[in-house]
Design a protein around this motif. Structure first.
Motif, short mmCIF file in Angstrom:
data_model
loop_
_atom_site.label_atom_id
_atom_site.label_comp_id
_atom_site.label_asym_id
_atom_site.label_seq_id
_atom_site.Cartn_x
_atom_site.Cartn_y
_atom_site.Cartn_z
N TYR A 52 -8.60 -6.54 -3.70
CA TYR A 52 -9.84 -6.15 -3.04
C TYR A 52 -10.08 -7.10 -1.86
N LEU A 53 -10.26 -6.53 -0.67
CA LEU A 53 -10.58 -7.30 0.53
C LEU A 53 -11.94 -6.84 1.01
N SER A 54 -12.89 -7.79 1.09
CA SER A 54 -14.26 -7.43 1.44
C SER A 54 -14.35 -6.98 2.90
N PRO A 55 -15.42 -6.27 3.25
CA PRO A 55 -15.59 -5.85 4.66
C PRO A 55 -15.55 -7.03 5.62
N ARG A 56 -16.10 -8.16 5.20
CA ARG A 56 -16.08 -9.33 6.09
C ARG A 56 -14.66 -9.85 6.29
N TRP A 57 -13.83 -9.80 5.22
CA TRP A 57 -12.43 -10.20 5.34
C TRP A 57 -11.75 -9.36 6.41
N LYS A 58 -11.98 -8.07 6.33
CA LYS A 58 -11.34 -7.16 7.28
C LYS A 58 -11.89 -7.37 8.69
N ALA A 59 -13.18 -7.68 8.79
CA ALA A 59 -13.78 -7.90 10.12
C ALA A 59 -13.20 -9.14 10.78
N ILE A 60 -12.84 -10.15 9.98
CA ILE A 60 -12.26 -11.37 10.56
C ILE A 60 -10.98 -11.05 11.32
N VAL A 61 -10.21 -10.07 10.82
CA VAL A 61 -8.97 -9.69 11.51
C VAL A 61 -9.18 -8.47 12.41
N GLY A 62 -10.47 -8.12 12.64
CA GLY A 62 -10.80 -7.12 13.65
C GLY A 62 -10.75 -5.68 13.18
N HIS A 63 -10.74 -5.43 11.86
CA HIS A 63 -10.61 -4.06 11.36
C HIS A 63 -11.89 -3.60 10.68
#
Length: 712
Positions: free
Chosen positions: A174-185
């Protein structure tokens, strides 16, 4: 409404119960059942209708409620009374109490949120107590679970860090929305495969990250924490901090890992900038002293290793110091001086090859570190550097000419530390300055011996100052028209225990280098003022003056005017009885501030003389603006009268004429022969001093001369 007050006994637990029941008999039955229950204990509040029950809920807190479904003031639906209570206090556990044996109503009540459904005919004390207690515990558990879930959801939603949770058995993450936002997705652009993380890690960091995770998963560490780069959607890389901890079963097998991802790009950039700033000069961007010493140490170690392997290599360090740079700062300003230093850095960088190191050590000091298989290479680079300085620098549209002195040290030789190489290059640079500036000198061991000698002499001088071993001699100044004594020049003397007499030519530069010049100058001025006061009191008929040299460095000290004023006041002499002698270079090295300082001294009433006139700057255009009284002709022109009489005579004549046109007095130094004296008198020079007239003497011999009052 009947109220049973809360028992103050803390054991066992006491639960506050609200009973909403319109039947007094049923209410008494419930009260009797609860009275028989000892753990937990119940405190009962009875309300006979729904309105009173809702009012009680507004006024008080209860742990649990028993609600009859057949209240007269509720609606037609059997669940209306429950719904109103639940609507007012959704966090209050409610047990429904009814005489209707209707499973459908019971099911609907539980679906609506009731904790239990009890039939009045079946209620027993133990059943009622358990039902109320379980209702309270269930509500508490649900509340804790809800709060935990809310906290987790808020943490995931509001955290600056990205959250990850890896199910190792299912190999899903599970990757949180913030995790994905850090890499721009966006959230829907990355799925739950672990490869979504690891395929984005920079290739140079991937093995290290996998090793850290594996070591932690196998029990090698309590947690893992690693900084690595990760690919952003824009194609670039961001620095992140990955942290995590393993979850293990009872057999210590890791089946889950969870942690966070923090964007540390800005911090890494700041750290890199701090590291760059710590190792580079802020003005020029060149390596600074710390980075130079680091590279010099690496170069030295490589040279020693090469020598051991039979393939010796050499290198050289050039140490450049601009000549009289302080004059540029004082005359043009520090901003223009910085422009010149920046242009100097660019010019030096253009002279060297890729791989050579040009560094700025501070101020106007630069170095060049380069391979050097032959001393001639170092000399060639030094020559090109000096030639490059011959081209003027454009500073705000003004052509500025500078020269430089260069010292060269060649390694590896016997060097063991980079500081030793830098020290010797610095020593050679100072030798270049003493030999006339605008040249280069290669270091040799004799220079090191000279430095050690001077270091010992400096130590001895410091000790001599502390022990008051310095003293003054006085050389008479004679009127060349009358032969009478006009005054004395105070000259510094030091009788060294091993070297014998040490004269001002050695003492003053040493004192300036060691920062003793302030103490020595202040002592000399006070001593000479006191001595003059004594002699004038003994010979009131003589209009005596006392001259004393003020060194370049002492003249530039901020408190020099106050120090002179204090010495005059303490001695009791008149200010015009004291004459201060300064060289042209002392004045011109800081022309702007020097003129102001000279004017302040003149305002005191002190006489001001230019010593060794004619050997310094070509400052005739500036001379008429200075508040000076006397020009002292340098001894080199006077001594030249015996060797090349005509040329020296013309120079002396020009200086005398210049002084006369400027309204200044003129004195000749270094008169050592009768021919010199005769020529100087013919040229109408007013004053003179020198061995032919009288040598410097101690105060006792000077007192004897005062009684005679003339030398011819």
């Amino acid at each position: 409404m009947t109220t049973h007050p809360r028992d103050t006994d803390a054991r066992p637990e006491r639960l506050e119960v609200l009973l909403i029941e319109d039947s007094p008999d049923d209410a008494r039955q419930v009260e009797g059942h609860l009275a028989l229950t000892s753990n937990p204990r119940f405190s009962l509040t009875v309300c006979p209708n729904l309105a009173d029950g809702l009012g009680a809920l507004e006024r008080r807190d209860f742990d649990v409620a028993l609600v009859d479904l057949s209240l007269p003031d509720s609606g037609s639906d059997p669940l209306d009374s429950f719904r109103q209570v639940h609507r007012m206090r959704a966090d209050l556990p409610v047990v429904v109490l009814t005489g209707m044996d209707d499973d459908e109503v019971a099911r609907r009540a539980v679906q609506a949120g009731a904790m239990d459904f009890l039939f009045k005919d079946e209620v027993q004390p133990s059943l009622l107590g358990r039902s109320l207690q379980y209702a309270v515990e269930r509500m508490r558990s649900e509340r804790r679970l809800r709060e935990s879930e809310e906290r987790y959801a808020l943490a995931v939603e509001g955290a600056h860090d990205g959250i990850w949770d890896w199910d190792l058995d299912r190999n899903r993450i599970y990757l949180s929305p913030r995790w994905k936002a850090i890499v721009g997705h966006d959230d829907d652009e990355i799925d739950d495969r672990p490869e979504e993380w690891f395929e984005r890690v920079h290739p140079a960091d991937l093995a290290r990250l996998e090793s850290e995770i594996r070591a932690h998963a196998e029990g090698g560490s309590s947690h893992f924490e690693i900084e690595h780069r990760i690919r952003h959607k824009d194609g670039g890389y961001r620095w992140v901090l990955s942290r995590g901890v393993a979850v293990r079963d009872r057999h210590e097998r890791t089946y889950r890992m969870a942690g966070s991802l923090t964007d540390v790009t800005r911090r890494k950039a700041a750290e890199e900038q701090l590291l760059h700033d710590a190792l580079h000069d802020a003005l020029t961007g060149l390596p600074n002293r710390a980075l130079l010493l680091d590279r010099l140490g690496i170069t030295l170690a490589q040279a020693h290793r090469a020598a051991q392997s039979g393939s010796p290599v050499s290198f050289c360090l050039l140490f450049l110091d601009l000549d009289r740079f302080k004059n540029i700062n004082d005359s043009l300003g520090h901003a223009e001086g910085d422009q010149l230093l920046l242009a100097m850095a660019h010019r030096l960088t253009a002279l060297v090859r890729p791989g050579d190191t040009v560094a700025r050590l501070g101020g106007d000091e630069f170095t060049i570190l380069m391979p050097c298989h032959d001393p001639s290479i170092a000399e060639a680079v030094a020559g090109r550097t000096l030639a490059a300085l011959e081209v003027p620098f454009d500073v705000n549209g003004r052509d500025v000419y500078v020269t430089g002195s260069i010292g060269i040290a060649i390694g590896p030789g016997e060097y063991h530390t980079p500081e030793e190489i830098l020290r010797d290059a610095d020593t050679a640079m100072y030798r270049a300055k003493t030999e006339g500036r605008a040249r280069y000198v290669i270091f040799d061991r004799e220079m090191h011996h000279d430095v050690l000698t001077m270091l010992q002499l400096e130590t001895d001088l410091r000790r001599a100052v502390d022990r008051r071993e310095l003293h003054l001699h006085y050389q008479p100044i004679i009127s060349l028209r009358t032969g009478r004594l006009c005054g004395f020049e105070a000259l510094l003397r030091w009788n060294h225990a091993e070297r014998g007499p040490v004269y001002p030519a050695e003492i003053i530069p040493l004192a300036e280098e060691s920062d003793l010049i302030g103490r020595i100058s202040e002592w000399a001025i006070r001593e000479s003022c006191n001595q003059l006061a004594e002699w004038r009191e003994e010979h009131p008929d003589l209009d005596l003056t006392m001259s004393i040299n003020l060194s370049n460095k002492q003249f530039q000290q901020p408190g020099v005017v106050e120090m002179v004023a204090s010495s005059i006041e303490a001695s009791g002499i008149q200010p015009n009885h004291l004459r201060l002698e300064l060289t042209e270079s002392a004045i011109m090295d800081s022309a702007g501030s020097a003129r102001l300082r000279l004017q302040r001294l003149r305002d005191l009433g002190v006489g001001l003389d230019i010593d060794d006139f004619g050997t310094g700057y070509s400052s005739l255009s500036y001379l008429h603006r200075l508040p000076i009284d006397t020009l002292k002709i340098d001894r080199s022109f006077v001594s030249g009268i015996d060797r090349n009489g005509r040329e020296s005579r013309q120079i002396v004549s020009l200086i005398v004429d210049l002084a006369r046109h400027l309204g200044l007095s003129v004195a000749a130094e270094g008169l050592e022969t009768s021919e010199q004296l005769e020529t100087i008198r013919e040229l109408d020079c007013e004053f003179g001093q020198g061995f032919f007239l009288a040598r410097p003497m101690d105060k006792h011999a000077a007192a004897e001369l005062l009684r005679i009052d003339r030398v011819w």
